[in-house]
Design a protein around this motif. Structure first.
Motif: not given
Lengths: 418, 418
Positions: B328-342
């Motif tokens: 998915s990343v290779a195709k330029g997409g953004i993967p699900e389940n990525i870390p997040s910060i507030g």
């Protein structure tokens, strides 16, 4: 052996720098640098703080001869000018010896042996150096080496580059000749240099063979934020054979502790071409007087040399008697007043005869029967004035005894002990 | 990170020597000597006494990557055969650092810092090495170096010649180029070699750059009347750039502790010409299988490599998910389940906007605003999939947040903290 008062004229402090320099420069080979020495002397004069003048002493070979005296006399000149001489005894280094086990001349000593040797060394120096604490400090390198750890040595070693160490003449020659240099040999100049740091030395003296090592000390002091020491080297004295440097093993030496007549006779035999050298390095005679003597008859020059040097080491000696004895021996005679020993009857064989080699040993002229026999083989022994040729020969001891003679000037009367 | 049982199949003791050799030889560059290793393995088999296999670890740089893993895997193979691995931590050496102060990469550490680094190092090794005492020994060189005195170091140095040390390639090159070598640098190979004496090592592992140093250990053991160690070197792994050796500072590395999807993605990017190398050094796949893979489509080979290596470090990981994410990343997409910060409101400027560089730092993608701006200048940052170009730009944070992306595979969702 110990100093007489006559030997110790008052210390001449506060002599102007130029006069001090004139004395200190005499006979010197390297002086790195004269400007530094001048500056140090000026400051010493201004502050009243004497210079600290270091000499490293190796207690593995404690027999001192006139070759060593050249350097000690320079130390003494510093003392006479009020400066402080530091005898640095390498006691800890002596306990290491030669770890490769290749050199038989450097067997490891115990710290006790090293200190005992050092004691003998220091006693011999008493014939030359002033002994008052004000101008003499005796230190041992075990003080700092014993507690030095791996980290200290790495830090020390980090201050010097391999290229600078390998510049030392013998290292570079051995390296290019493929002669092995053990790694620890590279460390010795560094530790020797570190001694100067530990002692805050202002000046280090040594023979010309020590120039490199002592310059390492000068460099290291700079790295340790100290004022770099002045390095002074003195020539290696050529021995009585006229060609090799004076050394005990070459038997071309005059010992510092030799009896007055032995020392006197030795000096009478200095090769003519070395007279200037001996006068310059071993007497205080002014240059003009030396030149006059050298222009005159060599025998007269020898007499003055022998008197001057012997009187320095033996101020109380009868120099006329020493001269007479020398002359009598030179004519092949046997001097009066020679030592005598009594040989116990038990040393005789069944025929009541005594092996000559054994008599030579008992007389203290050789250390073993083997070396006594070699002496005889080399025609070095006389008995009652005649060369004795049989290494396994035996002699009768009549009531008047025998005079045995090694070389030209060592006589012992041998008698039967009653 | 800690081992699972699946990771630890039973130790295969008593494997015939030839089979052991076949495993141990794989991927090795130098083996000095194979005969010695054979003899040692035979004796170990006969006596039941495992070999002692040493690896020196430098605790100044505790971040481990797959380049290190090459050697650790070899250690692990020895463990799997019942031999004992000794991790030698250079804690004492780390306290010295670079005494010349020239190298900023070797600042001196306190013994505590060095031990803490070592702890992190050893924890990272847990991903590879068996942890049971029977096959793992952890030692610190402070054990013997701390108590080493001047005399010990002289004795050690006496066992090695200057010529032999200067044979080391970099020393001889630097010496002839006139580039300074500090004296202490010559001592390090000796102390490193002495470690092998202290540990009675049978084998020492290292990178090819350690060949010389480890051979010094082999030589010294002989001088200390020990059986000389076998020296095994392994190649330095070339990094993802395809030319330089893998290293953190060149940013061409895959970390041992990287998350499964990061490790997987990294391995998918290994240059084709290095595939053989990575298979040989980082997997246990048999030669024939590697050859078949290399003859096939490179993407398939990469998938197998990524699966094999990632599964070794993360036996519990979902490799299908990692592959999907990579694609998915290779195709330029953004993967699900990525870390997040507030991000706290206090970070906003008066207009309620947030400086982008600051968001990058808060997201943990760069360490400073400066490096974040450089990242932007170098077109290395995307916001919601678009390259972001203004290093001093600001952004509004709407309720859905933003996804910021560094390089191809590092994503963080940034949201306003409520």
């Amino acid at each position: 052996m110990t100093q007489t008062a006559a030997h110790n004229p008052p210390i001449q402090r506060h002599l102007p720098v130029d006069q001090q320099l004139a004395i200190l420069r005499r006979g010197v080979v390297d002086l790195v640098s004269e400007d530094d020495l001048k500056r140090k002397l000026q400051r010493s004069l201004a502050t009243g703080q004497p210079l600290r003048v270091k000499l490293g002493a190796d207690p593995t070979r404690p027999d001192l001869h006139l070759g060593h005296a050249v350097i000690f006399r320079k130390m003494r000149q510093f003392q006479d000018l009020g400066h402080k001489v530091i005898m640095l005894i390498g006691d800890f280094t002596a306990t290491i010896g030669d770890p490769t086990g290749k050199s038989k001349t450097r067997p490891p000593l115990s710290l006790e042996q090293a200190r005992a040797n050092a004691q003998s060394y220091l006693e011999q120096c008493q014939a030359i150096l002033r002994q008052d604490e004000e101008v003499l400090e005796i230190r041992y390198n075990s003080e700092w080496l014993e507690s030095m750890g791996y980290k200290d040595i790495i830090s020390l070693a980090a201050k010097y580059t391999v290229a600078r160490i390998l510049e030392r003449d013998d290292f570079s020659k051995r390296l290019s000749a493929g002669t092995p240099i053990s790694m620890h040999e590279l460390l010795y100049p560094l530790t020797q240099g570190y001694d100067s740091v530990a002692l805050h030395a202002d000046v280090e003296l040594g023979g010309t063979d020590q120039l490199f090592n002592n310059l390492v000390g000068r460099g290291l002091q700079r790295d340790y934020d100290q004022e770099p020491q002045v390095v002074i080297t003195l020539p290696l004295l050529v021995g009585l054979d006229g060609s090799e440097k004076m050394s005990k093993s070459l038997n071309n030496y005059i010992g510092i502790t030799d009896e007055p007549h032995t020392m006197f006779a030795g000096l009478m035999k200095v090769p003519d071409h070395l007279l200037d050298n001996y006068f310059t390095l071993l007497t205080d005679l002014p240059r003009e007087q030396i030149d006059t003597l050298l222009a005159g008859h060599p025998v007269e020059a020898h007499r003055v040399l022998a008197r001057e040097v012997t009187a320095f080491f033996h101020p109380e000696a009868d120099l006329d008697a020493a001269l007479e004895r020398f002359q009598s021996v030179a004519k092949g005679g046997i001097p009066e007043n020679i030592p005598s020993i009594g040989v116990p009857a038990a040393e005789a064989n069944e025929q009541g005869q005594y092996p000559v080699a054994r008599l030579v040993v008992l007389a203290g002229l050789e250390l073993s029967n083997g070396s006594a026999r070699r002496l005889i083989q080399n025609k070095g022994l006389k008995v009652n004035g005649e060369v004795y040729l049989d290494p396994y020969g035996t002699l009768e001891l009549l009531s008047e005894g025998l005079v045995i003679q090694k070389g030209k000037d060592k006589f012992v009367r041998v008698e039967k002990r009653e």
